[in-house]
Design a protein around this motif. Structure first.
Motif, mmCIF file in Angstrom:
data_model
loop_
_atom_site.group_PDB
_atom_site.id
_atom_site.type_symbol
_atom_site.label_atom_id
_atom_site.label_comp_id
_atom_site.label_asym_id
_atom_site.label_seq_id
_atom_site.Cartn_x
_atom_site.Cartn_y
_atom_site.Cartn_z
ATOM 1 N N ALA A 152 10.998 -5.232 10.786
ATOM 2 C CA ALA A 152 9.840 -5.717 10.036
ATOM 3 C C ALA A 152 9.233 -6.936 10.715
ATOM 4 O O ALA A 152 8.008 -7.056 10.815
ATOM 5 N N THR B 33 -5.373 0.748 6.877
ATOM 6 C CA THR B 33 -4.054 0.740 7.510
ATOM 7 C C THR B 33 -3.810 -0.586 8.219
ATOM 8 O O THR B 33 -2.694 -1.088 8.225
ATOM 9 N N PHE C 74 0.800 -1.223 0.000
ATOM 10 C CA PHE C 74 0.000 0.000 0.000
ATOM 11 C C PHE C 74 0.833 1.273 0.000
ATOM 12 O O PHE C 74 0.383 2.314 0.432
ATOM 13 N N MET D 73 6.597 -6.630 13.748
ATOM 14 C CA MET D 73 5.163 -6.421 13.557
ATOM 15 C C MET D 73 4.463 -7.718 13.196
ATOM 16 O O MET D 73 3.274 -7.729 12.896
ATOM 17 N N SER E 23 -2.721 -3.206 5.823
ATOM 18 C CA SER E 23 -1.380 -3.039 5.284
ATOM 19 C C SER E 23 -0.337 -3.738 6.148
ATOM 20 O O SER E 23 0.733 -4.080 5.680
ATOM 21 N N THR E 24 -0.636 -3.963 7.433
ATOM 22 C CA THR E 24 0.348 -4.638 8.268
ATOM 23 C C THR E 24 0.308 -6.158 8.089
ATOM 24 O O THR E 24 1.034 -6.877 8.745
ATOM 25 N N MET F 69 7.818 -5.013 5.039
ATOM 26 C CA MET F 69 8.659 -4.609 3.911
ATOM 27 C C MET F 69 10.063 -4.291 4.400
ATOM 28 O O MET F 69 10.236 -3.567 5.379
#
Ligand code: ATP
Ligand code: MG
Lengths: 265, 232
Positions: free
Chosen positions: A174, A79, A51, A177, A82-83, A87
């Motif tokens: 990264a 949002t 995103f 998360m 997107s997690t 990335m």
């Protein structure tokens, strides 16, 4: 149904069609490597999944849930989805004002703050819960940094770390998360040749853990060794897709053959 | 004239100088930040309007802006009375404050002028932060507000300290302009001695400015050192 389904993904920048309908699937625990010459939309593909760019058409489905296009215009939803993706950038993009440990904990702690705000927790209760969460997050971050071989560099700032070390912090950040799918965009391209090994080793470790990974890379040997599937992109479409053996040993498309011949040199 | 009495008078003038400096700084920083957001706005009309405003404010001498702020409202008012003059009287008779109206007019002109300069520094600082920093925050699920306050802000602050310290030091000396509309700051006080043929207090004021600017420079050096642990 596959874990990730990308269908007919399209992206234009003005008049240039960068992605002209990209479709592929991958299962949980699979490793997909994306190869292809420069300017063929590999980065754009990853950016659409994360995103960072809004696709102009097509759909993305993760674990049966459509994350693009989303029916609601609810900003919070988009949002959150997107997690699902993590990335790792070509040039790390660590936060320079924080040390390695805080680079990893920051987003975790902020996520906690958002969650508490959403649950309308306030005052001393909020303080207590946040403190607990922060302590827990710090433990998680320490374990992650130790895993990527930086147990002794947690207090160092990005400017005090080598490129390879910075990229390993970025990987830990990264991972913190806990994304469903981790994307790497040429994670070793900005590194001196002698530093690529340590980063590839860390990525190899993640692959051995059965993580779901998409990696854009120019490291053909690495892609061949670790991938379940290779995607060869040319001119904004997937020119050829298959197992490493199919792509590297028995390429069918002329474009693939030409590309491989060039990289063999 | 005795050194001690001159010093005492100059100190009174210097207090006005300092007041002007502090209030301008405190008010111009937030206003400047607001203007910088407007000049970076995605709405073309807002962006264009504020770019023109900044151009005008930076393109006209500060002294002229002082005159405009001080005289224009009076010329436009139907009564023809200068509101700052009336304010002067009001503050003097009601609260015993001398020259309050002129001081407020000066403050208005200074705050607007410095906010325009600050806004360009802020804009430069914010735009110098790489897109990758925002994107890293975004893929980690941070909100826009969190990205600005937790990721971008500290980097911007580090970048803008050198140009800001320049601008702030200029402000210290620009306060001397306020005398053209009757504010009795330190140079005006010295000038009043000069009109009585005592010239040396004029030169003496330099010491006050030097001391003040010296302290500010120390402060900025200290902040720069404090932030030297990271590179942006
Ligand atoms: N923000 C943008 N605006 C306009 N054009 C863009 C933008 N981003 C990418 N492009 C164009 O899209 C095309 C594909 O870019 P992309 O970065 O996806 O290629 P790539 O396959 O990752 O190449 P490389 O191997 O060099 O990293 C390029 O022609 C590029 O110029
Ligand atoms: Mg790329």
């Amino acid at each position: 149904m596959a874990f990730l389904e990308v269908k007919d993904l399209r992206k234009n920048f003005g008049d240039t069609n960068v992605l002209k309908g990209v479709s592929f699937e991958m299962d949980k625990g699979e490793v997909v490597s994306v190869i292809g010459s420069s300017g063929n939309g590999k980065t754009t593909l990853l950016r659409c999944l994360n995103f960072l760019e809004t696709p102009d058409g097509g759909s993305i489905t993760v674990d049966g849930a459509c994350i693009f296009p989303v029916e609601t215009t609810d900003k919070k939803k988009s949002t959150n989805s997107s997690t699902k993706f993590g990335m790792v950038f070509q040039n790390f993009n660590l936060f320079p004002q924080y040390n390695a440990l805080t680079n990893v904990t920051l987003a975790m702690n902020l996520r906690e703050e958002r969650a508490l705000k959403e649950r309308k927790v306030k005052g001393t209760e909020k303080k207590r819960l946040l403190k607990e969460a922060k302590a827990k997050n710090e433990e998680v971050a320490k374990a992650l940094l130790t895993r990527v071989g930086l147990g002794d560099k947690m207090a160092n700032y990005p400017c005090e770390l080598s490129g390879g070390q910075q990229q390993r912090v970025a990987i830990a950040r990264a991972l913190a998360m806990s994304p469903d799918i981790l994307c790497f965009d040429e994670p070793t391209s900005a590194l001196d040749p002698e530093l690529t090994g340590e980063v590839l080793k860390v990525i190899k470790g993640l692959i051995d853990e059965d993580r779901t990974i998409i990696i854009v890379t120019h490291e053909m040997g690495f892609a061949r060794n670790v991938s379940d599937k290779i995607i060869f992109m040319a001119d904004g479409v997937i020119e050829e897709m298959g197992t490493p053996e199919q792509i590297f040993d028995h390429p069918r498309s002329e474009k693939t053959k030409a590309f491989l011949a060039k990289t063999d040199e | 004239m005795e050194f001690f009495t001159v010093t005492q008078s100059l100190l009174e003038g210097f207090a006005v100088t300092c007041l002007l400096f502090v209030l301008t700084l405190v008010l111009a920083v937030p206003l400047g930040l607001l203007i910088s957001f407007c000049t970076m706005s995605k709405v073309k009309a807002v962006k264009g309007t504020f770019k023109v405003i900044v151009w005008v404010i930076r393109g006209v001498p500060l002294m002229l802006q002082l005159f405009i702020v001080y005289y224009l409202p009076g010329m436009l008012s139907p009564t023809g009375l200068n509101p700052f003059g009336q304010l002067d009287n009001f503050l003097y008779f009601e609260l015993g404050i001398d020259n309050g109206g002129a001081l407020i007019a000066t403050l208005i002109a200074f705050v607007i002028n410095y906010a325009a300069y600050f806004s360009e520094i802020f804009r430069g600082g914010i735009e110098s932060i790489s897109k990758g920093q925002y994107e890293a925050g975004q893929v980690l699920g941070m909100t826009k507000g969190q990205i600005f306050s937790k990721v971008v802000l500290m980097q911007v602050i580090k970048r803008i300290i050198p140009p800001m310290s320049n601008e702030i030091i200029t402000l210290v000396k620009d306060t001397a302009l306020a005398r053209v509309i009757g504010v009795i700051e330190i140079i005006k006080v010295a000038d009043m001695f000069a009109s009585k043929a005592i010239i040396w207090p004029l030169f003496y004021t330099g010491a006050f400015y030097l001391l003040f600017v010296g302290l500010l420079s120390l402060l900025f050096n200290f902040i720069e050192k404090k932030l030297s642990y990271y590179k942006v």
